[in-house]
Scaffold this motif. Structure first.
Motif, short mmCIF file in Angstrom:
data_model
loop_
_atom_site.label_atom_id
_atom_site.label_comp_id
_atom_site.label_asym_id
_atom_site.label_seq_id
_atom_site.Cartn_x
_atom_site.Cartn_y
_atom_site.Cartn_z
N ALA A 1 -14.13 1.96 42.48
CA ALA A 1 -14.17 0.65 41.82
C ALA A 1 -13.14 -0.31 42.40
N LEU A 2 -12.07 0.22 42.97
CA LEU A 2 -11.00 -0.65 43.47
C LEU A 2 -11.04 -0.79 45.00
N LEU A 3 -12.15 -0.36 45.62
CA LEU A 3 -12.26 -0.52 47.08
C LEU A 3 -12.56 -1.97 47.44
N PRO B 1 -14.88 -9.85 45.35
CA PRO B 1 -15.00 -10.14 43.90
C PRO B 1 -13.81 -9.69 43.09
N LEU B 2 -13.10 -8.68 43.54
CA LEU B 2 -11.93 -8.20 42.79
C LEU B 2 -10.63 -8.75 43.39
N TYR B 3 -10.52 -8.69 44.68
CA TYR B 3 -9.25 -9.04 45.33
C TYR B 3 -9.13 -10.53 45.69
N GLY B 4 -10.27 -11.25 45.66
CA GLY B 4 -10.22 -12.64 46.10
C GLY B 4 -10.05 -12.73 47.60
N LYS B 5 -9.45 -13.82 48.07
CA LYS B 5 -9.32 -14.03 49.52
C LYS B 5 -8.01 -13.49 50.08
N THR B 6 -7.06 -13.20 49.22
CA THR B 6 -5.74 -12.80 49.75
C THR B 6 -5.30 -11.41 49.26
N LEU C 1 -12.12 3.01 31.23
CA LEU C 1 -11.25 3.29 32.37
C LEU C 1 -11.33 2.22 33.47
N ILE C 2 -12.53 1.87 33.88
CA ILE C 2 -12.66 0.94 35.01
C ILE C 2 -12.15 -0.45 34.62
N GLU C 3 -12.48 -0.90 33.40
CA GLU C 3 -12.02 -2.24 32.98
C GLU C 3 -10.49 -2.27 32.93
N VAL C 4 -9.89 -1.20 32.39
CA VAL C 4 -8.42 -1.18 32.30
C VAL C 4 -7.83 -1.15 33.72
N SER C 5 -8.42 -0.36 34.61
CA SER C 5 -7.91 -0.29 35.99
C SER C 5 -7.93 -1.66 36.65
N LYS C 6 -9.06 -2.34 36.51
CA LYS C 6 -9.19 -3.66 37.14
C LYS C 6 -8.24 -4.67 36.49
N ASN D 1 -4.94 -6.32 27.83
CA ASN D 1 -5.92 -6.44 26.74
C ASN D 1 -6.87 -7.61 26.99
N GLU D 2 -6.32 -8.76 27.35
CA GLU D 2 -7.17 -9.94 27.58
C GLU D 2 -8.15 -9.70 28.73
N ARG D 3 -7.65 -9.11 29.79
CA ARG D 3 -8.48 -8.93 30.98
C ARG D 3 -9.50 -7.81 30.82
N ALA D 4 -9.11 -6.73 30.10
CA ALA D 4 -10.01 -5.59 29.94
C ALA D 4 -11.01 -5.82 28.81
N GLY D 5 -10.74 -6.82 27.97
CA GLY D 5 -11.65 -7.08 26.84
C GLY D 5 -11.60 -5.99 25.80
N SER D 6 -10.50 -5.27 25.73
CA SER D 6 -10.35 -4.23 24.71
C SER D 6 -8.88 -4.19 24.32
N THR D 7 -8.57 -3.39 23.32
CA THR D 7 -7.19 -3.36 22.84
C THR D 7 -6.59 -1.99 23.09
#
Ligand code: SF4
Length: 556
Positions: free
Chosen positions: A166-168, A194-199, A271-276, A313-319
């Motif tokens: 997921a983080l590749l 999509p995850l890392y952007g341009k930098t 797991l994946i949402e929290v990791s990201k 929490n905000e980014r993963a959409g969970s608490t």
């Protein structure tokens, strides 16, 4: 008046200009007239798992360029086919050794440019890869290597693999250059991950999974950690840890090693949402103006854990819930023969400094080749630079033991070496690492011999001490978590750290910042002598140092 904006580092500028990470790599690779890549491409190559180095022993005769290539091997699990491929490639293109890293991977050393393309193609043809093994991205994901520790080992390994995937980064450049062999150079580079952007990230990012009570991956030394929590034999979720990291610089108080905070508990489906979420906090808030101060640990140290928890929490959409209780009792690997949960066996092998090679007396590399070829044994790499052979049926044991005996490899639990050697680690340092200030792997055998003698002289015989050495303060072998750590300062001079613990939960502290190697017998002998007379019961060396020596040193 507002403060002027700090200048971005050069790495940030070149990443923004070349987000596909293509650079000029493909063109240079196919140019037989040159033996090295330019400065910008050396940075892009890291994202492909490749470091350009030169043999520092030979610098007086002019730079002799060579490459270190690091595999991406989540959880250190290596199938028989992949193992045999790595073994063959190290013979054909490398220096005939494989090196188990402190992040459960293999490194090839001493590869010259003319062999680089063939070696990389060979790795990928075997369905392995090196993508994101270095660079400003998530690195190889750690997972517990020992199948006897918990019936959760396989499930946690699968989760570690999922996070690794997921983080590749998504750039196609890696495939185009190393698999398709394209000498491509982009005129216009509009790739946006999509995850890392341009930098990408401001700096590297490290992840580990662990199953208490064994902390065999030093989870708290990682940017992001997942502590498996079970109930009635089932995995019910993970405690998230964040903000650990080893690297620092001598004489720079803005940099320091740090043990991760335990942030909160979440269920496996998140797991994946929290990791990201954690990774993007680093992406968005890490310091892009100073690479020495760019790791996630500084963001958390400066913004606070509560702020960080809210961000996740905000980014993963969970608490995140309150962390669940857990306890670590020890770190390190199990050696010798042991039974797995399913009745099969595994064999733990100590590998000094992780260097898999043949010597006149011990032909470990040949023995492993023969055993993996004949018995199709799975190989696991540990975060303490050792090897575990798994899923061995009881009827295979005698034959495998016979092959090891023929090759001079000791398969007993003591492995024919001292306890202090079993608990040792060293980074490669000289002559290959460009950052090294002092010897590490090449000096470790002498250091171990001296420490063993001093322990003997003090009646401490086979005392177990976690000893780690690095050639510079980057801390690749995690010296700041050791009971006795040595960090190179300059040739034959080391900073000495004391006081890490067996559980891997406590940082060592700086005992002496400049010790010459000729001073080791006196300084270490004095420490061991006091330890012998002042320890309480079977108190460990690191605990003694923290209980007695740290308060003494810090008394005003
Ligand atoms: Fe190189 Fe320093 Fe890492 Fe050792 S700790 S391998 S010298 S960067």
């Amino acid at each position: 008046m507002s403060e002027p904006l700090a200048k971005l580092t050069k790495n940030e500028v070149i990443k923004a200009e070349n987000p596909s990470l293509v650079g000029n790599i493909g063109v240079t690779l196919h140019d037989p007239e040159v033996d090295m890549f330019d400065a910008d491409d050396q940075q892009f190559l890291k994202f492909h798992g490749i470091y350009q180095q030169d043999d520092r022993d030979l610098r007086k005769q002019g730079k002799k360029y060579m490459f270190m290539i690091r595999g991406r091997i989540p959880g250190g699990v290596v199938s028989p086919d992949v193992y045999l491929t790595y073994d063959r490639l190290s013979e054909e293109y490398g220096n005939k050794t494989l090196r188990v890293t402190t992040r459960q991977s293999f490194q090839f050393h001493g590869v010259v440019k003319s062999g680089l393309g063939s070696l990389m193609k060979g790795i990928n043809d075997a369905l392995s890869d090196t993508l994101a093994a270095c660079g400003d991205v998530n690195r190889n994901v750690l997972a517990p290597p020992t199948p006897s520790t918990s019936h959760l080992t396989h499930q946690v390994y699968q989760d570690a693999k999922s996070v690794s995937e997921a983080l590749l980064p998504t750039t196609k450049a890696y495939h185009q250059i190393w698999v398709e062999g394209q000498p491509l150079k982009l005129e216009q580079d509009d790739h946006e991950d999509p995850l890392y952007g341009k930098t990408y990230l401001p700096r590297k990012f490290k992840v580990a999974f662990v199953i208490p009570p064994l902390n065999d991956v030093d989870v708290l030394a990682n940017c992001m950690g997942f502590v498996a929590i079970e109930k009635n034999g089932k995995l019910i979720g993970y405690n998230l840890t964040a903000g650990g990291g080893m690297g620092m610089n001598h004489n720079n108080e803005n940099t320091y090693p740090r043990v991760a905070d335990v942030v909160g508990f979440f269920k496996p489906e998140n797991l994946i949402e929290v990791s990201k979420a954690v990774l993007t906090v680093h992406r968005d808030f890490g310091d892009r103006t100073d690479r020495k101060h760019a790791r996630l640990k500084y963001v958390i140290a400066e913004q606070g854990v509560e702020w960080f928890r809210q961000q996740v929490n905000e980014r993963a959409g969970s608490t995140l819930e309150n962390p669940r209780p857990f306890e670590f009792t020890k770190q390190g690997d199990v050696h010798g023969w042991h039974e797995q949960y399913d009745g099969n066996l595994f064999l733990g092998l100590h590998v000094l400094s992780g260097r898999v090679k043949d010597t006149d007396q011990v032909r470990l590399k040949s023995a492993l080749r023969k055993i993996v070829t004949e018995y199709r044994i799975e190989v696991r790499l540990t975060a303490a630079q050792n090897i575990v052979l798994t899923n061995i049926t009881p009827d295979q044991r005698a034959a495998i033991d016979g092959v090891f005996a023929e090759h001079g490899v000791d398969t007993s639990q003591k492995q024919g070496v001292s306890e202090v050697q079993l608990g040792s680690m060293a980074c490669p340092a000289l002559p290959t690492c460009g950052l090294s200030l002092a010897e590490s792997e090449r000096y470790l055998p002498d250091l171990l011999g001296a420490v063993e003698n001093l322990l003997d002289e003090n009646g401490l015989g086979d005392e177990r001490i976690i000893l780690r050495m690095t050639g510079c303060p980057n801390g690749c072998a995690r010296p700041y978590m050791a009971e006795l750590g040595f960090v190179g300062r300059s040739p034959k001079k080391y900073a000495v750290y004391l006081g890490g613990n067996e559980e891997g939960t406590r940082l060592a502290w700086l005992y002496d910042q400049n010790v010459k190697v000729e001073e080791f017998p006196e300084k270490l002998g004095g420490l061991f002598s006091r330890f012998k007379s002042e320890r309480e019961g079977d108190e460990r060396f690191g605990d003694y140092c923290t209980r007695v020596l740290w308060p003494e040193q810090n008394a005003t």
